[in-house]
Design an enzyme around this catalytic site. Structure first.
Site, PDB file in Angstrom:
ATOM      1  N   GLU A 176      20.905  44.129 -21.719  1.00 18.11           N
ATOM      2  CA  GLU A 176      20.584  43.625 -20.369  1.00 18.11           C
ATOM      3  C   GLU A 176      21.779  42.884 -19.779  1.00 18.11           C
ATOM      4  OE1 GLU A 176      16.998  41.347 -19.648  1.00 18.11           O
ATOM      5  OE2 GLU A 176      15.754  43.138 -19.691  1.00 18.11           O
TER       6      GLU A 176
ATOM      7  N   LYS B 157       9.933  48.795 -12.216  1.00 19.79           N
ATOM      8  CA  LYS B 157       8.733  47.977 -11.953  1.00 19.79           C
ATOM      9  C   LYS B 157       8.135  48.351 -10.602  1.00 19.79           C
ATOM     10  CE  LYS B 157      10.459  43.886 -14.402  1.00 19.79           C
ATOM     11  NZ  LYS B 157      10.953  42.526 -14.242  1.00 19.79           N
TER      12      LYS B 157
ATOM     13  N   HIS C 129      16.752  55.124 -45.768  1.00 21.06           N
ATOM     14  CA  HIS C 129      15.854  56.254 -46.034  1.00 21.06           C
ATOM     15  C   HIS C 129      15.424  56.959 -44.758  1.00 21.06           C
ATOM     16  CE1 HIS C 129      15.564  55.289 -50.309  1.00 21.06           C
ATOM     17  NE2 HIS C 129      15.602  54.021 -49.918  1.00 21.06           N
TER      18      HIS C 129
HETATM   19  O1  F6P Z   1      13.198  43.037 -18.703  1.00 24.49           O
HETATM   20  C1  F6P Z   1      13.351  42.284 -17.555  1.00 24.49           C
HETATM   21  C2  F6P Z   1      12.953  40.867 -17.767  1.00 24.49           C
HETATM   22  O2  F6P Z   1      13.075  40.233 -16.544  1.00 24.49           O
HETATM   23  C3  F6P Z   1      13.750  40.147 -18.858  1.00 24.49           C
HETATM   24  O3  F6P Z   1      14.980  39.701 -18.439  1.00 24.49           O
HETATM   25  C4  F6P Z   1      12.789  39.068 -19.249  1.00 24.49           C
HETATM   26  O4  F6P Z   1      13.132  38.498 -20.466  1.00 24.49           O
HETATM   27  C5  F6P Z   1      11.496  39.847 -19.276  1.00 24.49           C
HETATM   28  O5  F6P Z   1      11.588  40.727 -18.179  1.00 24.49           O
HETATM   29  C6  F6P Z   1      10.238  39.018 -19.176  1.00 24.49           C
HETATM   30  O6  F6P Z   1      10.214  38.264 -17.989  1.00 24.49           O
HETATM   31  P1  F6P Z   1       9.291  37.008 -17.807  1.00 24.49           P
HETATM   32  O7  F6P Z   1       9.677  35.997 -18.818  1.00 24.49           O
HETATM   33  O8  F6P Z   1       9.539  36.544 -16.402  1.00 24.49           O
HETATM   34  O9  F6P Z   1       7.865  37.457 -17.998  1.00 24.49           O
END
Ligand code: F6P
Length: 494
Positions: free
Chosen positions: A323, A463, A354
């Site tokens: 990330e 998302k 394995h």
């Molecule tokens: O994967 C994207 C992200 O924003 C991460 O950076 C973060 O750790 C995760 O989603 C969870 O986000 P939140 O803590 O806001 O639920």
């Protein structure tokens, strides 16, 4: 076939230098990093250090620790070091009264209540994903010595079967829930939190806590105001282990253990911010990862645990590295033409032997590895520990030295880049030091590659699209293949 610039035979490098193991290793704060099996010469290593020095790292570190905006796309500093500092007032902009006296002491006090049994709860369900899951789960798994009064159950992806089984086994009268979400808007987390809220019924107010940077959203969800454990907005999700997001891990481990974890991380901060940065584990890891990615053109990096306590290290580093460094533009928004993040994969060493190691030994592509272990076992079966370490040495040797054989199918080409990272003793302090050192290694790499390591815009589009598809799916229940293909097709045309 190795990467484009790998012309050196590692066995020849060992033959040229009797002290190669010593010359190409680093000992810092109880961690030994052995990079002698990389196809690297002394001149090559000096070149990497010079590159780091010329990258503007000194001023970048000053800006990071000085609380300046190092995350330009979100216009934020990244002050997670203040969360673990003994004296957060050393970090301009960190509001020491809040960080230390309010946020840190509140979550550690609560964790100690769970750990000691004072809370009266036998079980804690931690709901969180990404940074709100990986760090705390790794730390709890690595350091748990089974002396905590409350058991902790970790829920990340939405898994209705797992939730069903878990709730069948738990007693709502003695179960607490921690909703860990920086944004308090992550779908997977909120869906499961809703289910737990319904299951707890009236008990929710007294038995639910939120670890979040968005207290208003947690309150709107129904979490009681005095059960909201806050942390500042400048805490990146993948750096939130040091904040109240760690409350469930601290509940397993106890306040003293978690405080030691923070202390170990603060020691890594001091090493990285101080004059001896050149000799720090963080900088060594950074330049070696640069060498693997940019000089050897290796697309991946495996993190392989030869101490089961570190089984989840690869998962944690997967998010931290990918990330942070998986970016397509530089700090001036210019498209990058050189490679950035490697694909990080990981797991337990002898399990992987394995499954994937056959390909790592003999397939034409080369996948560099970091093998991680500890000198002391942390348990009372020394013979089992010996098995782990013997396999670690064996794999490091076979990968690098290879095997000559007249029968082609038995031949191992060798020269597979492999490093070894050993703890003298794996405990809260050394683990904190390791994790924070990796954070700084990632930061140093971001400076070398001129990218912003603190945003993650790439995950947002998925998302957004998922929200549209969810509505479409709801309109087409029950699903059949024809509808499925139609929705998939529509996605490509809209
Ligand atoms: O994967 C994207 C992200 O924003 C991460 O950076 C973060 O750790 C995760 O989603 C969870 O986000 P939140 O803590 O806001 O639920």
């Amino acid at each position: 076939m190795l990467g484009k610039n790998n012309t050196r035979d590692v066995s020849a490098l060992f033959a040229e230098d009797e002290r190669r193991g010593l010359n190409f290793s680093l000992l810092e704060h109880g961690w030994l990093l052995d990079y002698s099996r990389l196809p690297l010469t002394a001149d090559g290593y000096r070149g990497l250090q010079a590159l780091a020095a010329a990258s503007g790292l000194d001023s970048a570190v000053r800006r990071l620790f000085g609380g300046e905006i190092v995350n330009p796309s979100e216009h934020r500093p990244a002050l997670h070091m203040a969360l673990r500092a003994e004296d957060p007032s050393a970090f301009p902009g960190a509001d020491p009264d809040r960080v230390l006296a309010i946020d840190r002491s509140r979550f550690l006090d609560l964790a100690e209540d769970f750990h000691s049994g004072r809370s009266g709860l036998s079980d804690l369900v931690h709901i969180g994903i990404g940074g709100s899951d990986l760090g705390p789960r790794l730390v709890a798994d690595a350091l748990d010595v089974d002396d905590g009064a409350a058991r902790v159950h970790w829920l990340s992806t939405v898994d209705a079967r797992r939730m069903g089984r878990l709730l069948r086994d738990l007693d709502p009268d003695t179960t607490g829930v921690v909703i860990a979400s920086k944004s308090f808007s992550t779908e997977e987390t909120l869906l499961q939190a809703q289910a737990l809220k319904a299951w707890l019924g009236d008990r929710f107010t007294a038995q639910a806590w939120a670890a979040t940077a968005k207290p208003e959203s947690a309150k709107a969800f129904g979490v009681s105001g005095d059960h909201i454990l806050g942390f500042p907005e400048w805490t990146g999700g993948r750096f939130s282990l040091w904040s109240s997001v760690g409350v469930s891990a601290a509940a397993r481990l106890g306040r003293d253990c978690y405080t030691d974890l923070l202390r170990g991380a603060a020691e890594a901060d001091a090493c990285f911010a101080g004059d001896a940065r050149d000799r720090s584990l963080a900088l060594h890891v950074a330049v070696l990862m640069h060498f693997l990615r940019r000089d050897l053109d290796a697309p991946s990096l495996g993190v392989v645990a030869y101490d089961p306590r570190l089984a989840l290290l690869g998962d944690f580093l997967q998010q931290l590295v990918m990330e942070s460094l998986g970016k397509g533009v530089d700090l001036d928004d210019a498209i990058l033409t050189q490679s950035t993040s490697p694909l990080i994969f990981g797991g337990r060493g002898t399990d992987l032997q394995h499954s994937i190691f056959q390909a790592l030994h003999q397939a034409p592509d080369s996948h560099p590895l970091i093998l991680v272990g500890a000198l002391e076992p942390g348990h009372d079966r020394p013979d089992w520990h010996r098995v782990q370490l013997a396999h670690m040495l064996a794999q490091a040797t076979a990968m690098a030295r290879g095997r000559h054989d007249d029968q082609a199918s038995r031949l191992l080409p060798g020269n597979r880049p492999v490093m070894m990272l050993m703890a003298e003793r794996l405990n809260a302090r050394s683990l904190g030091f390791l994790l924070a050192s990796f954070e700084h290694a990632v930061f140093a790499l971001s400076v070398l590659w001129k990218i912003n390591p603190f945003d993650q815009w790439g995950v947002e589009e998925g998302k957004r699209l998922a929200a549209d598809f969810k509505t479409a799916l709801q309109e087409h229940e029950p699903l059949d293949f024809e509808t499925w293909l139609e929705l998939s097709d529509r996605g490509m045309r809209s």
